[in-house]
Design an enzyme around this catalytic site. Structure first.
Site, PDB file in Angstrom:
ATOM      1  CG  HIS A  98      -2.538   1.485   2.516  1.00  0.00           C
ATOM      2  ND1 HIS A  98      -1.232   1.199   2.796  1.00  0.00           N
ATOM      3  CD2 HIS A  98      -2.504   2.467   1.582  1.00  0.00           C
ATOM      4  CE1 HIS A  98      -0.435   1.965   2.064  1.00  0.00           C
ATOM      5  NE2 HIS A  98      -1.197   2.741   1.309  1.00  0.00           N
ATOM      6  NE  ARG A 120       4.876   5.469   1.151  1.00  0.00           N
ATOM      7  CZ  ARG A 120       3.969   5.677   0.202  1.00  0.00           C
ATOM      8  NH1 ARG A 120       2.726   5.972   0.536  1.00  0.00           N
ATOM      9  NH2 ARG A 120       4.298   5.593  -1.074  1.00  0.00           N
ATOM     10  CD  GLU A 157      -0.117  -0.101   5.761  1.00  0.00           C
ATOM     11  OE1 GLU A 157      -0.243  -0.647   4.634  1.00  0.00           O
ATOM     12  OE2 GLU A 157      -0.181   1.125   5.916  1.00  0.00           O
TER      13      GLU A 157
END
Length: 621
Positions: free
Chosen positions: A357, A309, A338
């Site tokens: 990601h 995270r 993000e």
């Protein structure tokens, strides 16, 4: 505070959901039951420890027919309708089609989604669809399960789901290997400057000497978070010849030893590692845990990998650590925001490798997630309990009403107990002792056990613990929770006289909390409807469990309450409660202080600096 020898182990209690979702009982047992109509009846709220629970009642519409076979009854029952609102792997869709009528409708507007759910028994989404309160309202009670194809469930309103009797399930395990492989890929490519060298040669350069890397063999890798992904990373790192250590307060020591991994404290892990790989959840306790102070404790030239995270790292602090050379390189798959800003100094740093990601982005992982969520949704529609349920189940209103204050007490005792544990060994053995005047069969402790588990696990985990999944998550985390009950002379009108939580075989951050038997021990009661802490270790105290708590072990002498109270008062920290417990006059005592605000570090240091105070700890409730 020795326990009575009459304590006996509680019988195991069936942990199945006592009130299945409306049409699920009919789907599962149509051949045995009359057709039933479920009607919303009453809603209860037990403070903020449990979400609102909607109780349902049954109304018999038809008489049970004895004609025809069970198979005929099953065939006459309509299949559940399942709405798939975002792209799902083919294997998962096929599994759902074998069970129900599947409607794959993608990119729905909020209004179209609300129209669709009114005709659906189940809804499956990924991260792009917001399942809001308005969606549950539009479903008018028909929607029985929401499946999130992935781990995060922040796009579903859990409170509204529970109020409308809708189970929410996710798919947390299918992407484990993919995330671990991506972590190893980033580790290896960072060590050998693959991304930078690739960009250089494509720019027409040939800079062999500039991109000399480092070997992995013999280097120490610290894995911060030894869950599923962390474990798989450890397996692969050992295969690369690395020495692997880990910090995780819940990791079972035997599992770590089996992989050749040593469990150590947080500070030992970050100060001795050559590489640090992050696999911890984002919680209030871990938010920006990697900051200026943390980086200052690291070995100069350490390399950092994050596929967990983004928020666990203070990104500005990481830039400073990179510029100073404390952190030689970083490889990041996740970020605080993000997508990150194009102007981000961290993203543009020459010693940082980044990916968008991609941890779970393999074909195999996506298919696995599709199958996992399809099985969970189908199981829920059959009336089965899912181990991946993330919201509270239905609870009988009379049980919830009676246990409401004890539910709060149980969770807060769990939170206190885990904060008192320290060291790298990890919490594994927990004993809960209930003192009650009631008969054994007249005290259902499932809810209390679940809330103690919730209090212990949630502060440093991303797991959502409730009555459905508490035992499963405890087992998954390697926690062994045993229960005992002592019969006491008190009024059976009240379900519990007191609850004691013990954690064995761990070091404590506050030695005063360790009982004569060597376990961390705290005990509490409900007084006038309010949870109170009544015992810490061998010391009796009496403090309302509201706000936050400071515990001080001190020499028992006059003036201590005034000294500490003055320090807090000077910093405008309001004291809500204060209690002193001692074993022998003028020897040792424990002072328990309830405070409304969190004192700053300097204030706590002043308290610790009082000469008669031997140790202290600040605990968040």
């Amino acid at each position: 505070m020795a326990l009575s020898s009459s304590c006996s182990t509680l019988k195991a209690v069936n942990s199945r959901w006592t009130s299945p979702a409306p049409k699920l009982a009919a789907i599962r047992r149509h051949s045995l039951l009359p057709e039933l109509r479920y009607t919303p009846n009453v809603k209860l709220t037990a403070t903020n420890a449990l979400r609102t629970v909607e109780q349902t009642t049954l109304t018999e519409d038809d008489h049970l027919s004895t004609y025809g076979s069970d198979q005929d009854d099953q065939e006459s029952l309509p299949k559940p309708r399942i709405l798939v609102a975002e792209k799902l792997g083919e294997a998962g869709v096929n599994l759902l089609k074998d069970f129900g009528d599947v409607d794959c409708s993608y990119e729905l507007s909020p209004e179209d989604l609300k129209k669709k759910v009114a005709e659906s028994d189940a809804l499956i989404v990924r991260s792009g669809t917001k399942v809001t309160r308005e969606v549950f309202e539009a479903a008018k009670g028909r929607l029985k399960v929401v499946g999130r194809a992935g781990v995060g469930i922040d796009n579903a309103d859990l409170q509204a789901a529970t109020e409308y009797g809708c189970l929410v399930v996710n798919a947390p395990t299918a992407n484990t290997v993919a995330a671990a492989e991506h972590g190893i890929a980033l580790l290896a490519s960072m060590a050998r400057n693959v991304a930078q060298a690739d960009a250089s040669i494509k720019a027409g350069k040939w800079e062999r000497s500039k991109y000399v890397g480092v070997s992995l063999v013999g280097k120490t890798l610290a894995i911060m978070g030894f869950g599923k992904v962390g474990t798989e990373v450890a397996r692969r790192a050992k295969g690369l010849g690395m020495n692997v250590i880990s910090h995780d307060p819940y990791a079972p020591a035997d599992r770590a030893r089996a992989l050749g991994v040593e469990l150590v404290s947080f500070d030992q892990a970050i100060s001795t590692a050559d590489f640090i790989s992050l696999h911890m959840p984002l919680t209030p306790a871990t938010k920006k845990v990697f900051n200026d102070e943390t980086f200052s404790k690291m070995k100069k030239g350490v390399r950092l990998i994050n596929v967990a995270r983004g928020g666990v790292i203070d990104e500005d602090a990481l830039v400073r650590a990179l510029d100073s050379g404390v952190v030689a390189q970083a490889a990041l798959d996740v970020f605080c925001e993000e997508p990150p800003s194009k102007e981000s100094r961290l993203i543009q740093h020459e010693n940082v490798t980044v990916t968008p990601h991609l941890g779970a982005s393999t074909k195999e992982a996506q298919e696995g997630v599709a199958i996992e969520i399809a099985e969970a949704v189908a199981g829920a529609l059959r009336g089965e309990l899912s181990a991946t349920a993330v919201n509270a189940p239905m609870v009988a209103p009379e049980v919830l009403s009676e246990l409401a204050p004890y539910i709060v007490l149980a969770e807060k005792l769990g939170r206190l107990a885990v904060q008192l544990a320290s060291g790298g060994k990890g919490v594994q053995s927990i004993k809960v002792v209930y003192r009650s005047a009631r008969d054994r069969d007249d005290l259902d402790t499932r809810l209390l056990r679940a809330m103690i588990t919730k209090g212990i696990i949630e502060p440093i985990s991303d797991s959502y613990v409730n009555l459905v999944n508490a035992d499963f998550i405890a087992k998954q985390k390697g926690l062994r929770i045993s229960e005992e009950r002592t019969v006491v002379e008190s009024s059976p009108e009240y379900p519990v006289d007191s609850i004691q939580v013990q954690i064995s075989n761990v070091e404590s951050s506050f030695a005063g909390a360790v009982s004569d038997g060597g376990a961390i021990s705290i005990e509490g009661k409900v007084k006038y409807g309010v949870p109170h802490l009544t015992c810490v270790g061998s010391f009796g105290v009496d403090v309302s469990l509201e706000g936050n708590l400071i515990l001080c072990r001190q020499v028992d002498q006059p003036g201590m309450i005034g000294q500490v109270g003055n320090i807090l008062g000077e910093q405008n920290v309001n004291v809500s409660f204060m209690s002193v417990g001692r074993t022998v006059v003028r020897k040792q005592a424990i002072m328990a202080i309830g405070v409304d605000e969190e004192p700053d570090k300097k204030t706590l240091e002043r308290i610790g600096g009082v000469s008669a105070i031997e140790e202290f700890v600040f605990l968040k409730l």
